[in-house]
Design a protein around this motif. Structure first.
Motif, PDB file in Angstrom:
ATOM      1  N   ALA A 125       0.827  -1.208   0.000  1.00  0.00           N
ATOM      2  CA  ALA A 125       0.000   0.000   0.000  1.00  0.00           C
ATOM      3  C   ALA A 125       0.866   1.265   0.000  1.00  0.00           C
ATOM      4  O   ALA A 125       0.555   2.244  -0.689  1.00  0.00           O
ATOM      5  N   ALA A 126       1.960   1.238   0.765  1.00  0.00           N
ATOM      6  CA  ALA A 126       2.857   2.399   0.787  1.00  0.00           C
ATOM      7  C   ALA A 126       3.477   2.633  -0.586  1.00  0.00           C
ATOM      8  O   ALA A 126       3.622   3.787  -1.035  1.00  0.00           O
ATOM      9  N   ARG A 127       3.829   1.567  -1.281  1.00  0.00           N
ATOM     10  CA  ARG A 127       4.430   1.709  -2.614  1.00  0.00           C
ATOM     11  C   ARG A 127       3.397   2.176  -3.643  1.00  0.00           C
ATOM     12  O   ARG A 127       3.723   2.954  -4.553  1.00  0.00           O
ATOM     13  N   ILE A 128       2.155   1.740  -3.497  1.00  0.00           N
ATOM     14  CA  ILE A 128       1.109   2.229  -4.395  1.00  0.00           C
ATOM     15  C   ILE A 128       0.889   3.723  -4.179  1.00  0.00           C
ATOM     16  O   ILE A 128       0.764   4.492  -5.139  1.00  0.00           O
ATOM     17  N   ARG A 129       0.844   4.151  -2.931  1.00  0.00           N
ATOM     18  CA  ARG A 129       0.680   5.587  -2.658  1.00  0.00           C
ATOM     19  C   ARG A 129       1.845   6.383  -3.241  1.00  0.00           C
ATOM     20  O   ARG A 129       1.652   7.465  -3.813  1.00  0.00           O
ATOM     21  N   GLN A 130       3.051   5.856  -3.104  1.00  0.00           N
ATOM     22  CA  GLN A 130       4.219   6.521  -3.670  1.00  0.00           C
ATOM     23  C   GLN A 130       4.099   6.620  -5.194  1.00  0.00           C
ATOM     24  O   GLN A 130       4.391   7.670  -5.789  1.00  0.00           O
ATOM     25  N   ALA A 131       3.659   5.539  -5.816  1.00  0.00           N
ATOM     26  CA  ALA A 131       3.496   5.540  -7.274  1.00  0.00           C
ATOM     27  C   ALA A 131       2.422   6.534  -7.696  1.00  0.00           C
ATOM     28  O   ALA A 131       2.582   7.267  -8.685  1.00  0.00           O
ATOM     29  N   GLN A 132       1.324   6.588  -6.957  1.00  0.00           N
ATOM     30  CA  GLN A 132       0.259   7.531  -7.295  1.00  0.00           C
ATOM     31  C   GLN A 132       0.745   8.967  -7.180  1.00  0.00           C
ATOM     32  O   GLN A 132       0.416   9.809  -8.031  1.00  0.00           O
ATOM     33  N   ASP A 133       1.515   9.253  -6.159  1.00  0.00           N
ATOM     34  CA  ASP A 133       2.061  10.606  -6.007  1.00  0.00           C
ATOM     35  C   ASP A 133       2.979  10.950  -7.176  1.00  0.00           C
ATOM     36  O   ASP A 133       2.932  12.061  -7.721  1.00  0.00           O
ATOM     37  N   ALA A 134       3.831  10.001  -7.565  1.00  0.00           N
ATOM     38  CA  ALA A 134       4.775  10.264  -8.654  1.00  0.00           C
ATOM     39  C   ALA A 134       4.068  10.416  -9.995  1.00  0.00           C
ATOM     40  O   ALA A 134       4.484  11.221 -10.840  1.00  0.00           O
ATOM     41  N   LEU A 135       3.004   9.645 -10.197  1.00  0.00           N
ATOM     42  CA  LEU A 135       2.278   9.687 -11.466  1.00  0.00           C
ATOM     43  C   LEU A 135       1.237  10.803 -11.514  1.00  0.00           C
ATOM     44  O   LEU A 135       0.714  11.121 -12.589  1.00  0.00           O
ATOM     45  N   GLY A 136       0.907  11.352 -10.355  1.00  0.00           N
ATOM     46  CA  GLY A 136      -0.066  12.437 -10.316  1.00  0.00           C
ATOM     47  C   GLY A 136      -1.479  11.995 -10.630  1.00  0.00           C
ATOM     48  O   GLY A 136      -2.272  12.781 -11.149  1.00  0.00           O
ATOM     49  N   ARG A 137      -1.820  10.744 -10.289  1.00  0.00           N
ATOM     50  CA  ARG A 137      -3.162  10.223 -10.584  1.00  0.00           C
ATOM     51  C   ARG A 137      -3.404   8.960  -9.769  1.00  0.00           C
ATOM     52  O   ARG A 137      -2.477   8.311  -9.315  1.00  0.00           O
ATOM     53  N   ARG A 138      -4.694   8.647  -9.609  1.00  0.00           N
ATOM     54  CA  ARG A 138      -5.048   7.358  -9.015  1.00  0.00           C
ATOM     55  C   ARG A 138      -4.689   6.254  -9.994  1.00  0.00           C
ATOM     56  O   ARG A 138      -4.761   6.439 -11.210  1.00  0.00           O
ATOM     57  N   ILE A 139      -4.319   5.126  -9.465  1.00  0.00           N
ATOM     58  CA  ILE A 139      -4.085   3.971 -10.317  1.00  0.00           C
ATOM     59  C   ILE A 139      -4.996   2.837  -9.857  1.00  0.00           C
ATOM     60  O   ILE A 139      -5.578   2.887  -8.767  1.00  0.00           O
TER      61      ILE A 139
END
Length: 283
Positions: A125-139
């Protein structure tokens, strides 16, 4: 500027072997195309021109292959930045990745299952949140097929729901993966489907699989969708609602007309459930 896909829409995977057919496809053959950005970032020449031509004509969604959300190595910030530029460039409204991992001091052969534990929930979950922040969108994350099951302190459905809640992300629900896993690991596909959170389902995937034995199915994406999977998709629409749905086909490509017929079958199932919903609402 991105425009969300219509709820009732049916798509087809954008594969290089299909490029010429997709470019020449009759109008209405599909509603959207899906590609793996990992395979297209930085691609130029004829392939790059074909991709731009297709994304200018059709909505494009993206399904990643190599973020390795369940892995231990730090997420690749450079790759995430390049992916964000790709998604922005092509106006991608839906980006998804696998709830799995695929690297460990180098890229692994396949998508590997994550242990179903509380510790893994927090890690992923922490890595998904990090990815969402970097991508600027929900995934959206996809439930994956798996054959060897690592330590399972939780049921698979509980693990998926916990990750979605803690990461505050969406779900790409792969109906074929539910069917394959249910056979291979001895659980009830319909009961599993019922436990998925409707509000987080962004889209669906369906695909064909290989019948190795009565109790062993292999998720190949290399054959037509089986009748049991069509039935499970219909049940998914009934329980969770119609969403954009993609037909995955990765090899053994038939003529485009045959793939388009499967796409049209998705539309028929969507229309049937949309009509039933209207009758229920106004009946």
């Amino acid at each position: 500027m991105t425009t969300p896909l219509p709820t009732a829409s049916a798509g087809l995977g954008l594969r290089r072997a299909l490029l010429d057919d997709l470019l020449d496809a009759p109008a209405g053959s599909f509603d959207f195309l899906e590609c793996a950005p990992d395979n297209w970032i930085g691609v130029g020449g004829r392939y790059g021109e074909a991709l731009h031509a297709l994304s200018s004509r059709h909505p494009l969604t993206c399904h990643g292959l190599s973020l390795s959300l369940g892995g231990m190595a730090p997420l690749d910030d450079t790759f995430l930045a390049r992916t964000r530029r790709f998604l922005d460039q092509h106006g991608v409204s839906l980006y998804s990745e696998h709830l799995s991992y695929c690297s460990d001091d180098g890229h692994l052969y396949d998508l590997m299952p994550i242990p179903f534990t509380e510790e893994a929930v927090h890690h992923v979950a922490a890595r998904i949140r990090q990815a969402q922040d970097a991508l600027g969108r929900r995934i959206a994350v996809e439930n994956v097929s798996y054959y060897a099951a690592p330590y399972q302190a939780m049921a698979e459905a509980d693990f998926i729901r916990a990750v979605l809640d803690e990461a505050d992300c969406d779900l790409l629900l792969d109906v074929n993966n539910i069917f394959v896993n249910a056979i291979n690991h001895g659980y009830d596909a319909r009961a599993f489907l019922a436990r998925m959170p409707s509000a987080r389902i962004a889209s669906y995937h369906i695909a064909g699989h290989y019948d190795e034995a009565d109790d062993l199915k292999v998720d190949t994406h290399g054959a037509p969708v089986k009748d049991d999977v069509w039935s499970l998709l219909s049940l998914a629409y009934e329980q969770h609602g119609v969403r954009p749905t993609l037909l995955e086909r990765d090899f053994n490509f038939p003529p485009l007309a045959e793939l388009s017929a499967e796409v049209q079958r998705i539309r028929h199932v969507q229309i049937a459930h949309a009509s039933a919903s209207v009758r229920t609402t106004h009946g």
